[in-house]
Design a protein around this motif. Structure first.
Motif, PDB file in Angstrom:
ATOM      1  N   LEU A 222       0.815  -1.213   0.000  1.00 51.35           N
ATOM      2  CA  LEU A 222       0.000   0.000   0.000  1.00 51.35           C
ATOM      3  C   LEU A 222       0.847   1.260   0.000  1.00 51.35           C
ATOM      4  CD1 LEU A 222      -2.842  -1.003   2.490  1.00 51.35           C
ATOM      5  CD2 LEU A 222      -2.890  -1.029   0.001  1.00 51.35           C
ATOM      6  N   LEU A 223       2.043   1.195   0.550  1.00 46.03           N
ATOM      7  CA  LEU A 223       2.888   2.387   0.672  1.00 46.03           C
ATOM      8  C   LEU A 223       4.071   2.386  -0.290  1.00 46.03           C
ATOM      9  CD1 LEU A 223       2.897   2.734   4.570  1.00 46.03           C
ATOM     10  CD2 LEU A 223       1.424   3.897   2.909  1.00 46.03           C
TER      11      LEU A 223
ATOM     12  N   SER B  10       2.191   3.344  -9.052  1.00 43.71           N
ATOM     13  CA  SER B  10       1.062   4.271  -8.949  1.00 43.71           C
ATOM     14  C   SER B  10       0.090   3.764  -7.892  1.00 43.71           C
ATOM     15  CB  SER B  10       0.351   4.380 -10.296  1.00 43.71           C
ATOM     16  OG  SER B  10      -0.294   3.148 -10.614  1.00 43.71           O
ATOM     17  N   VAL B  11      -0.728   4.666  -7.393  1.00 41.75           N
ATOM     18  CA  VAL B  11      -1.741   4.267  -6.413  1.00 41.75           C
ATOM     19  C   VAL B  11      -2.659   3.212  -7.018  1.00 41.75           C
ATOM     20  CG1 VAL B  11      -3.715   5.045  -5.048  1.00 41.75           C
ATOM     21  CG2 VAL B  11      -1.650   6.462  -5.183  1.00 41.75           C
TER      22      VAL B  11
ATOM     23  N   PRO C  53      -5.172   5.114   4.186  1.00 37.92           N
ATOM     24  CA  PRO C  53      -3.973   5.141   3.339  1.00 37.92           C
ATOM     25  C   PRO C  53      -4.283   5.410   1.865  1.00 37.92           C
ATOM     26  CG  PRO C  53      -3.804   3.359   4.915  1.00 37.92           C
ATOM     27  CD  PRO C  53      -5.202   3.910   5.040  1.00 37.92           C
ATOM     28  N   LEU C  54      -5.396   4.872   1.368  1.00 35.26           N
ATOM     29  CA  LEU C  54      -5.775   5.128  -0.020  1.00 35.26           C
ATOM     30  C   LEU C  54      -5.995   6.614  -0.252  1.00 35.26           C
ATOM     31  CD1 LEU C  54      -6.673   4.356  -2.871  1.00 35.26           C
ATOM     32  CD2 LEU C  54      -8.927   3.769  -1.931  1.00 35.26           C
ATOM     33  N   VAL C  55      -6.731   7.254   0.650  1.00 35.19           N
ATOM     34  CA  VAL C  55      -7.000   8.686   0.505  1.00 35.19           C
ATOM     35  C   VAL C  55      -5.696   9.483   0.574  1.00 35.19           C
ATOM     36  CG1 VAL C  55      -8.100  10.698   1.572  1.00 35.19           C
ATOM     37  CG2 VAL C  55      -9.358   8.533   1.401  1.00 35.19           C
TER      38      VAL C  55
ATOM     39  N   GLU D  64      -0.250  11.696  -4.665  1.00 34.40           N
ATOM     40  CA  GLU D  64      -0.038  11.436  -6.080  1.00 34.40           C
ATOM     41  C   GLU D  64      -0.544  12.579  -6.950  1.00 34.40           C
ATOM     42  OE1 GLU D  64      -0.257   7.363  -8.444  1.00 34.40           O
ATOM     43  OE2 GLU D  64      -2.283   8.151  -8.092  1.00 34.40           O
ATOM     44  N   LEU D  65      -1.621  13.210  -6.509  1.00 34.25           N
ATOM     45  CA  LEU D  65      -2.213  14.303  -7.279  1.00 34.25           C
ATOM     46  C   LEU D  65      -1.624  15.658  -6.912  1.00 34.25           C
ATOM     47  CD1 LEU D  65      -5.939  13.131  -7.243  1.00 34.25           C
ATOM     48  CD2 LEU D  65      -4.406  13.195  -9.222  1.00 34.25           C
ATOM     49  N   GLY D  66      -0.602  15.654  -6.039  1.00 36.35           N
ATOM     50  CA  GLY D  66       0.061  16.902  -5.679  1.00 36.35           C
ATOM     51  C   GLY D  66      -0.725  17.771  -4.734  1.00 36.35           C
ATOM     52  N   CYS D  67      -1.608  17.153  -3.955  1.00 35.95           N
ATOM     53  CA  CYS D  67      -2.392  17.909  -2.982  1.00 35.95           C
ATOM     54  C   CYS D  67      -1.671  17.942  -1.643  1.00 35.95           C
ATOM     55  CB  CYS D  67      -3.773  17.296  -2.828  1.00 35.95           C
ATOM     56  SG  CYS D  67      -4.696  17.244  -4.361  1.00 35.95           S
TER      57      CYS D  67
END
Length: 220
Positions: free
Chosen positions: A91-92, A97-98, A147-149, A155-158
């Motif tokens: 998961l980590l 990629s996610v 962890p998914l969130v 990944e999206l740069g947030c």
């Protein structure tokens, strides 16, 4: 679970007790409870559990003082001990990629849990036992959904805030719950299609990726 029985003076059956270490006896009681609860739900009686384990009910209470403690042991056996610590690393693993790492995770996870006993106990808990189901939900949120969130945000740069809000968990729960319902439907139908399961995971992850891209992506 079949057991030998003898009868007392009134003709009632009395299980013939085998000599076991305390740890082995406790393990056998939990196994009998898992089998019973998977067939009849958590309403099954401790008397029937004792009979399945080949012991008397008073002896069962020496190991589990009440039914609640026995249910907790069943929960730990089925829902906690089925977790593979290697999944945490998957998961980590940011070399993937996610989408790819959660595809790998969910294929391994569903391979492990899409079993009759696990699915039946999950089904009974979701329908009839709010406490057991709340325990399960807490573990899923902490080990999988949060962890998914977090990883998708990164990944999206947030922002990399550790806090995950209840609103952010709604979409992951739809994904996770959808997979469990898929597994239950396959179990009821008597199907075990690994390729179909992998494709179902891909489709549900795709929907989550599209949704989060719209929610989290930084405007250009």
């Amino acid at each position: 679970m079949s057991t030998q029985e003898q009868h007392n003076s009134s003709g009632a059956p009395v299980p013939i007790r085998r000599r076991l270490s305390p740890a082995a006896r406790r393990d056998e009681i939990v196994s009998a409870a898992v089998e019973l609860f998977a067939e009849s739900g958590f309403d099954g009686s401790t008397r029937d559990v004792a009979r399945g384990a080949g012991i008397t009910q008073p002896l069962l209470y020496r190991y589990f003082p009440n039914k609640e403690s026995l249910i907790e042991a069943v929960y730990a056996r089925v829902f906690l001990e089925s977790w593979d610590p290697a999944w945490d690393d998957i998961l980590l693993d940011r070399s993937l990629s996610v989408r790819d790492r959660f595809q790998r995770f969910y294929e391994a996870y569903t391979e492990s849990i899409f079993r009759p006993v696990w699915l039946r106990l999950w089904h009974f808990a979701s329908l009839r036992d709010a406490e057991v189901y709340s325990w399960y939900k807490e573990v899923v949120q902490e080990q999988i959904l949060k962890p998914l969130v977090r990883e998708r945000r990164i990944e999206l740069g947030c922002d990399q805030d550790f806090l995950v809000t209840p609103v952010e968990l709604e979409a992951p729960w739809l994904l996770h719950g959808g997979l469990l319902n898929y597994g239950w439907a396959q179990q009821v139908a008597g199907n075990d299609d690994g390729d179909g399961r992998a494709e179902a995971i891909r489709q549900m992850l795709e929907m989550y990726m599209l949704f989060t891209e719209a929610r989290y992506a930084t405007p250009s």
